[in-house]
Motif scaffolding. Structure first.
Motif, short mmCIF file in Angstrom:
data_model
loop_
_atom_site.label_atom_id
_atom_site.label_comp_id
_atom_site.label_asym_id
_atom_site.label_seq_id
_atom_site.Cartn_x
_atom_site.Cartn_y
_atom_site.Cartn_z
N PRO A 1 0.79 -1.28 0.21
CA PRO A 1 0.08 -0.01 0.12
C PRO A 1 0.97 1.09 -0.16
CG PRO A 1 -0.62 -1.64 1.86
CD PRO A 1 0.66 -2.10 1.17
N ILE B 1 -3.23 -1.94 -6.96
CA ILE B 1 -3.55 -0.56 -5.99
C ILE B 1 -4.32 -1.29 -4.61
CG2 ILE B 1 -4.60 1.60 -5.64
CD1 ILE B 1 -2.61 1.51 -7.78
N GLU B 2 -3.57 -0.93 -3.63
CA GLU B 2 -4.43 -1.29 -2.21
C GLU B 2 -5.71 -1.30 -2.30
OE1 GLU B 2 -3.82 1.51 0.93
OE2 GLU B 2 -4.32 0.02 2.37
N ASP B 3 -6.54 -2.28 -2.03
CA ASP B 3 -8.01 -2.45 -1.88
C ASP B 3 -8.40 -3.58 -1.25
OD1 ASP B 3 -10.53 -0.97 -2.46
OD2 ASP B 3 -10.93 -2.65 -3.85
N GLY C 1 -5.90 -7.14 -0.12
CA GLY C 1 -5.46 -7.16 -1.46
C GLY C 1 -5.31 -5.88 -2.41
N TRP C 2 -5.77 -6.06 -3.71
CA TRP C 2 -5.69 -4.99 -4.64
C TRP C 2 -6.84 -4.89 -5.52
CZ3 TRP C 2 -1.98 -8.85 -4.52
CH2 TRP C 2 -0.61 -8.59 -3.66
N LEU D 1 3.90 4.64 -5.92
CA LEU D 1 3.03 3.65 -6.52
C LEU D 1 4.03 2.95 -7.55
CD1 LEU D 1 -0.32 5.29 -6.61
CD2 LEU D 1 0.25 3.10 -5.23
N MET E 1 -1.99 -8.74 7.36
CA MET E 1 -2.47 -9.92 6.68
C MET E 1 -1.49 -11.12 6.79
SD MET E 1 -1.59 -9.49 2.54
CE MET E 1 -1.82 -11.29 2.30
N ARG F 1 1.74 -6.86 2.96
CA ARG F 1 1.56 -7.84 1.93
C ARG F 1 2.52 -8.97 2.13
NH1 ARG F 1 -2.29 -5.12 2.19
NH2 ARG F 1 -3.60 -4.36 0.39
#
Lengths: 698, 280
Positions: free
Chosen positions: A16, B111-113, B126-127, A250, A148, A159
C-alpha cells in the motif's frame, strides 16, 4: 574493530502507498533498540522503499558486539551466610548455578536490604548471529494496520513477502521472515527487468538495482517525475507538484505521457474533471488557472502510444459516469438531498448525519454570539452549517469523497444560495492535510472549528480510546486542524465552555458529562502540547503556559510567542528569568515541605532587601495587571525584566529559609504575592535553562 | 477477443493451473464470493482450487442500460486458490497474456484495496488491479469467512469480464461488446438492464420484500437447527439479495441497515461453523 555496511532488502507483493513510511518509522525504532541492547553500535541507518521493496541500509556496523558485564542478584545476605560467616546452601547453589566460586560473591544494598550478587561477563557476539537473532522478532513486533497472513508461517505483514536479500559486507546473513529465507538475490522492475539478479555487496546492489529500472529513493522518484513533467510542459502551462509527488510511491520507474481530453460533451465542473484525472494516475495541466484540454499520466515503466489511448478512453468513461452523477444530483432539490442525510450514519451512538447537521446549526448560532459576531456574519455561518454536509448524500461525493465541500458549494450555488454561503461550504473542511492552506474566510474558519470540535467531542464521549499509538478515527489529525483554525481565528476564548455546550447538544449529562469533558479536555491539551512541539516550543515553555491557560489555546500561543521573542531579542533573558523561576521554585519547595504561607505582614520586615522588594510590589502589580488586561504579553515580560535587580538584591541580602519561623513565613508570603502575579501569566518553575537554550538554537 | 472466448480462455487457463471448473450459482448473488464454491470452499483445511463464471447482481449499480460501464448484472470470473502458490501474482499476470494482453506494453498496477462482504462476515486484504488505469480485477488474500479466521488463507481473483472485454475490443460501452457467434452484448442485455433497473429502483414491492425477508430468515434458522447448512445458505443468499434490493429502493434506514447486516451475518457465521463441525 572492523566494520562493514549491512544491507537488507525485503521484497514484497505490491505494498500500500502508506506502507513504506509506516514500516521505516517502526522498524527503525525497534531495530536500533535491539542493536543497542546487544551492544552493537550502528553508524547511520538509512531506508529506501518502492511499492515492491523495503530496504534497510546500516552503515559501519562492527563485526562483533562489545563485550560487557552485568550484575546478577542472588539471595539476601542473611540467607546466604550463617552467623559464622559460612555460606549457606542458598549461596552455594546460586554460585554454582552461575559457574562461579563462593569467593566471587559480592554484597550490595538494594532499598536498604543487603543482597548477594555476582558480576557476570558477557562475551561479544558476531554481527551475523545478532542480526539473525533479532530480525524476525523485530519484524513480528511491528503492529500493522490491516495486516495480513498469506502462508503457513502465519507471519503478519502489509502484503506477502516474496524474497529477502541480506548482506553484511560481502557475507550473506541468514535471516527468515514470512517463511522466506534470505539469499543473495534481488529482482529488477517487474516488466522492464524481471530476472533474478545476484548481488555481491551493497555497492553492487545500488548499482544493479539502478540498472534494473528501480529508483529506490522516494525523493529521487519524485524528482524523476517532476523532471519528466517539466520537460513536457509548454510555455504558460503549469501543474501542481503535489499531484505528481502523490504518485511517486506507487511505482519503481516513472515514465510520463501527455494525453488529450477525449471528444465528449460534458457540463461537469472543472473541479470534478481534475479529480477524475488525478484518480487515473494523472496530473492535470493548468493555464491561467484553468484546466487545459490535455493532461499527464505517470506510468510505471511503459509509456507507449497504446497506453496513451487507453488512458484517454478511461477518462472518457469516467467523464460520462461523473456526468450521470452530476445530472442526477442537480435534478433534486437541496431539501431532497437533505432528507438523504437521514440515511447516513455519523456514529452508532449519535445517529445520523442529519442529526449532526442540526447540532452544527445550533452550535453555529450560539458560538457566533459568544464570539460577538454581527448578524450578517451569523446568518451566513448558520446557513452554511445547515448546508455543509448535504453533498455527502450526493452521488458525486459518494463516488469521489474528496469532492466533499466543492460539490456542496456547487449544488448550493445551483439552487440559488448566496456566494458567501457557498464560499464557506467549499472551504470549511480545510486543512484536510497539514500542508493545506487555511481558509481565508473567518466564517469558514469558525464552521471548521465547530465541525471538528463536534466530531472530537462526539467520538470521545462515545468512548473511543485515544490513548493508543494508532489514530483509527483520525481524531489527532482532526485536532491538529482544529488548532490551526483556532489560532488562525486568533480570538482568546476558553474552549472548555464550548466543549460543554457541544456535549449538551449531544444530550450528554450528569456523571457522563463530567467524565466526557475531562477526557476531551485531556485529549485536547495533550494534542495541543504536541502541536506546539512541532512549532518548536520547548517542553518547559509549553508546560509553563498551558498549566495556566489550559483550554485557551490562542492566549497560550500568544504568551509563548511573547516569551520566545523575549528570549531571542533580550540577551540577558536568562538572567532576567532566573530570579523569577527562583521565586517560583522556592515557593514550590516550601509547599512540598508543608509550610503554610499566610498573609504578608509589613511589620515583620527586617532586612533592607526585603523592605525594598515589598515597596516595589505595588508599582509592579499595577503595571503587570495592566499589561495582562490589554493582552500585551511582551509588555508583561518587560515589567518582569525590571524585577531583576530588586529580586536579586533580595536573595543576596535576605535568608528566606531562616531559623525564625515567623520571619521565614512572612518572607515566603512576600514572594508569594509576586508569584501570584507571575502565575497569571505562566508557571515559571517549569522553565529550565535548556529550554531557553533550545529557543535560541531554533 | 469475443466475450465468450474470454470466458473460455480464462477457464482453460485456470483448469491448466489445477483448478476444477464449477458453475454460476442458481440464485442471485452480489459477487462470486457468495457462490458456495467460495464461501464454503475457503473454509477448513482442505486444498480447494476452483474457477467459475458468476453473473452478479448489484441493483444499486443499475443505470437503465444507459451508462457505458455500470450494470445491474455484471459478469465475474472467479478463481479460488487454497493454499495460494507463492508466485500467484505472476500466475495471474500470465493469465492476462492468454487474453492477448501483452502486459509488458501496458501500465499494470496493483492498488491497495481491501474487499469485504459484510453480510457473510468475509473479508480480505489485497488490490484492485489496474490496466492502463482501468480496474480489471479484484485480487484478495481472504482472511476471514463466516467470522472464522481462515487457515490456510485463500487467494480470490475476480476478473471483471465486462470491462476486460471493453478493453480488449476497444469498445467505449459494454453494450457494444462482441459477444461471439454474431451476437452482441447489447442485444443480449440492454433491454434486460433497462427492465431490471426499473424493477430495482422503482417497482420492487417493498412490503413483499420485507415479508420474504422475515420468512426466509425463519426458514434459514430452522434449517440450521437441523444442521442443513447448504440449503440454509441458499436462503442467506436470498436474504442478501433482498437486502440489496431494499437498499436500491432506499427503504432501509441507517439503524436498520446495521441490524440487517448483523442478522444475515449471524446466520452466515452459523453456516460456517456447521460446515467446519462436519469435519471440513
Amino acid at each position: 574493530m572492523k566494520t562493514e555496511h549491512l544491507l537488507i532488502e525485503i521484497g514484497c507483493e505490491d505494498l500500500p502507498v502508506w506502507a513504506g513510511k509506516h514500516f521505516i518509522e517502526r522498524f527503525k525504532l525497534l531495530f536500533l533498540e535491539e542493536l543497542s541492547a546487544r551492544r552493537l553500535a550502528a553508524g547511520e541507518i538509512m531506508f529506501f522503499f518502492t511499492n515492491r521493496r523495503l530496504v534497510i541500509f546500516v552503515r559501519d556496523l562492527p563485526s562483533r558486539s562489545a563485550a560487557g558485564q552485568k550484575e546478577v542478584t542472588g539471595p539476601g545476605f542473611e540467607n546466604s551466610f550463617d552467623e559464622n560467616g559460612q555460606p549457606t546452601r542458598a549461596a552455594i547453589g546460586f554460585a554454582r548455578a552461575h559457574g562461579v566460586s563462593i569467593s566471587s560473591l559480592k554484597v550490595k544494598n538494594i532499598n536498604g536490604r543487603k543482597v548477594v550478587y555476582i558480576v557476570k561477563k558477557i562475551p561479544g557476539f558476531s554481527v551475523s548471529s545478532i542480526i539473525s537473532g533479532i530480525f524476525a522478532s523485530v519484524m513480528k513486533k511491528i503492529e500493522i494496520p490491516r495486516g495480513m497472513r498469506w502462508n503457513n508461517s502465519k507471519d503478519v505483514f502489509y502484503r506477502p513477502v516474496r524474497w529477502i536479500l541480506a548482506l553484511y559486507g560481502k557475507q550473506k546473513i541468514d535471516i527468515e521472515f514470512g517463511g522466506i529465507k534470505s539469499s543473495r538475490y534481488t529482482f529488477g522492475h517487474r516488466f522492464l527487468c524481471p530476472q533474478k539478479i545476484k548481488i555481491s555487496d551493497w555497492k553492487d546492489y545500488f548499482d544493479k538495482t539502478q540498472k534494473a529500472f528501480v529508483v529506490l529513493g522516494e525523493d529521487l522518484r519524485e524528482k524523476f517525475i517532476l523532471n519528466l513533467l517539466e520537460k513536457n510542459i509548454k510555455n504558460g502551462e503549469s501543474f501542481e507538484k503535489s499531484a505528481a509527488a502523490n504518485l511517486a510511491n506507487l511505482i519503481e520507474y516513472p515514465s510520463v505521457i501527455r494525453c488529450n481530453f477525449p471528444a465528449v460533451d460534458y457540463t461537469i465542473p472543472e473541479e470534478v474533471l481534475r479529480v477524475l484525472i488525478e484518480k487515473a494516475n494523472g496530473v492535470p495541466i493548468f493555464r491561467d488557472g484553468h484546466l487545459e484540454k490535455q493532461f499527464f499520466v505517470v506510468c510505471d515503466g511503459n509509456s507507449s502510444e497504446i497506453v496513451r489511448i487507453n488512458y484517454e478512453n478511461l477518462l472518457r468513461t469516467r467523464i460520462l459516469d461523473a456526468q450521470f452523477f452530476f445530472d442526477s444530483d442537480i435534478s433534486i432539490t437541496l431539501d431532497e438531498m437533505k432528507k438523504k442525510l437521514d440515511r447516513i450514519v455519523f456514529h452508532q451512538r449519535w445517529g445520523t448525519m442529519a442529526k449532526r447537521v442540526e447540532r452544527l446549526r445550533l452550535l453555529s448560532s450560539e458560538i457566533s454570539d459568544i464570539l460577538g459576531f454581527n448578524t450578517i456574519f451569523k446568518n451566513i455561518l448558520v446557513r452554511a452549517a445547515e448546508l455543509c454536509k448535504h453533498d455527502l448524500a450526493s452521488e458525486m461525493v459518494r463516488e469521489f469523497p474528496d469532492l466533499h465541500g466543492t460539490m456542496g458549494a456547487i449544488y448550493a450555488r445551483h439552487s440559488g444560495e448566496s456566494k458567501d454561503v457557498c464560499e464557506v461550504i467549499s472551504r470549511y473542511k480545510y486543512p484536510v492535510y497539514s500542508a493545506d492552506p487555511l481558509p481565508e474566510n473567518d466564517c469558514a474558519v469558525v464552521l471548521g472549528i465547530i465541525d471538528r470540535l463536534d466530531l472530537i467531542c462526539g467520538f470521545i464521549a462515545a468512548g473511543v480510546d485515544v490513548s493508543g499509538s494508532e489514530d483509527p478515527y483520525g481524531l489527532r489529525r482532526t485536532a491538529s486542524g482544529f488548532f490551526s483554525l483556532v489560532l488562525k481565528l486568533g480570538i482568546e476564548l476558553d474552549y472548555a465552555g464550548i466543549v460543554e455546550k457541544i456535549l449538551d447538544a449531544y444530550g450528554v449529562s450528569g456523571q457522563d458529562l463530567v467524565l466526557s469533558k475531562k477526557n476531551i479536555v485531556e485529549f485536547l491539551i495533550q494534542r495541543f502540547e504536541s502541536y506546539l512541539d512541532t512549532e518548536g516550543f520547548p517542553k518547559g515553555l509549553r508546560t509553563s503556559v498551558i498549566s495556566i491557560d489550559r483550554m485557551d489555546f490562542v492566549k497560550t500561543r500568544k504568551k509563548l510567542n511573547a516569551i520566545r521573542d523575549f528570549i531571542i531579542e533580550t540577551k540577558e533573558a536568562d538572567a532576567i528569568l532566573v530570579p523569577v523561576t527562583r521565586v517560583a521554585n522556592i515557593l514550590k519547595q516550601a509547599n512540598e515541605k508543608g509550610i503554610v504561607v499566610s498573609e504578608f505582614n509589613s511589620i515583620l520586615l527586617r532586612e533592607a532587601g526585603e523592605v525594598a522588594l515589598a515597596k516595589y510590589y505595588d508599582r509592579f502589580s499595577k503595571m503587570a495587571e495592566e499589561t495582562l488586561q490589554n493582552g500585551d504579553y511582551s509588555g508583561f515580560l518587560g515589567v518582569i525584566s525590571e524585577l531583576k535587580s530588586p529580586v536579586d538584591e533580595f536573595f543576596s541580602n535576605v535568608l528566606v529559609m531562616c531559623p525564625q519561623e515567623q520571619l521565614k513565613v512572612n518572607r515566603l508570603s512576600l514572594l508569594k504575592k509576586f508569584n501570584d502575579i507571575f502565575m497569571k501569566f505562566a508557571d515559571f518553575s517549569f522553565i529550565r535553562e535548556e529550554d531557553i537554550k533550545n529557543v535560541r538554537k531554533n | 477477443m469475443e466475450f465468450q472466448n474470454i470466458i473460455i480462455s480464462l477457464e482453460k487457463y485456470w483448469i491448466n493451473k489445477g483448478c476444477f471448473l464449477w458453475h454460476p450459482y442458481a440464485t442471485e448473488v452480489g459477487a462470486g464470493t457468495m457462490n458456495p464454491a467460495t464461501f464454503f470452499g475457503i473454509l477448513g483445511k482442505k486444498k480447494w482450487n476452483v474457477v467459475y463464471l458468476e453473473p452478479s447482481q448489484r441493483p444499486a449499480d443499475a443505470r437503465y442500460g444507459e451508462n457505458p460501464i455500470r450494470l445491474y448484472q455484471h459478469h465475474q470470473m472467479q478463481v479460488i486458490l487454497k493454499p495460494p502458490p507463492s508466485d500467484i501474482q505472476n500466475i495471474y499476470i500470465h493469465s492476462l497474456k492468454t487474453l492477448g494482453i501483452d502486459v509488458s506494453k501496458h501500465d499494470l498496477r496493483f492498488i491497495e484495496d481491501n474487499w469485504e462482504a459484510p453480510t457473510l462476515g468475509a473479508w480480505g486484504v489485497g488490490w484492485e488491479v489496474w490496466l492502463d488505469g482501468l480496474e480489471i480485477t479484484q485480487f484478495t488474500y481472504m482472511q476471514q469467512a463466516g467470522g472464522i479466521d481462515l487457515d490456510p488463507v485463500s487467494v480470490e481473483i475476480t476478473y471483471g469480464l465486462d470491462r476486460i472485454a471493453c478493453f480488449l475490443q476497444g469498445k467505449q460501452s459494454v453494450f457494444d461488446i462482441d459477444w461471439g457467434s454474431n451476437t452482441n452484448y447489447g442485444f443480449l442485455h440492454q433491454e434486460r438492464e433497462r427492465q431490471y433497473s426499473f424493477f430495482g429502483f422503482k417497482e420492487a414491492n417493498v412490503e413483499l420484500l420485507w415479508i420474504c425477508f422475515d420468512g426466509f430468515e425463519k426458514e434459514a434458522k430452522s434449517l440450521l437447527e437441523k444442521k442443513l447448512f447448504y440449503p440454509a445458505y441458499d436462503y442467506i443468499l436470498k436474504l442478501s439479495h433482498i437486502f440489496n434490493l431494499l437498499e436500491a429502493r432506499s427503504s432501509i434506514s441507517v439503524g436498520e441497515r446495521t441490524r440487517i447486516i448483523a442478522r444475515i451475518r449471524a446466520l452466515a457465521n452459523l453456516c460456517a461453523q456447521q460446515y467446519i463441525e462436519r469435519g471440513n
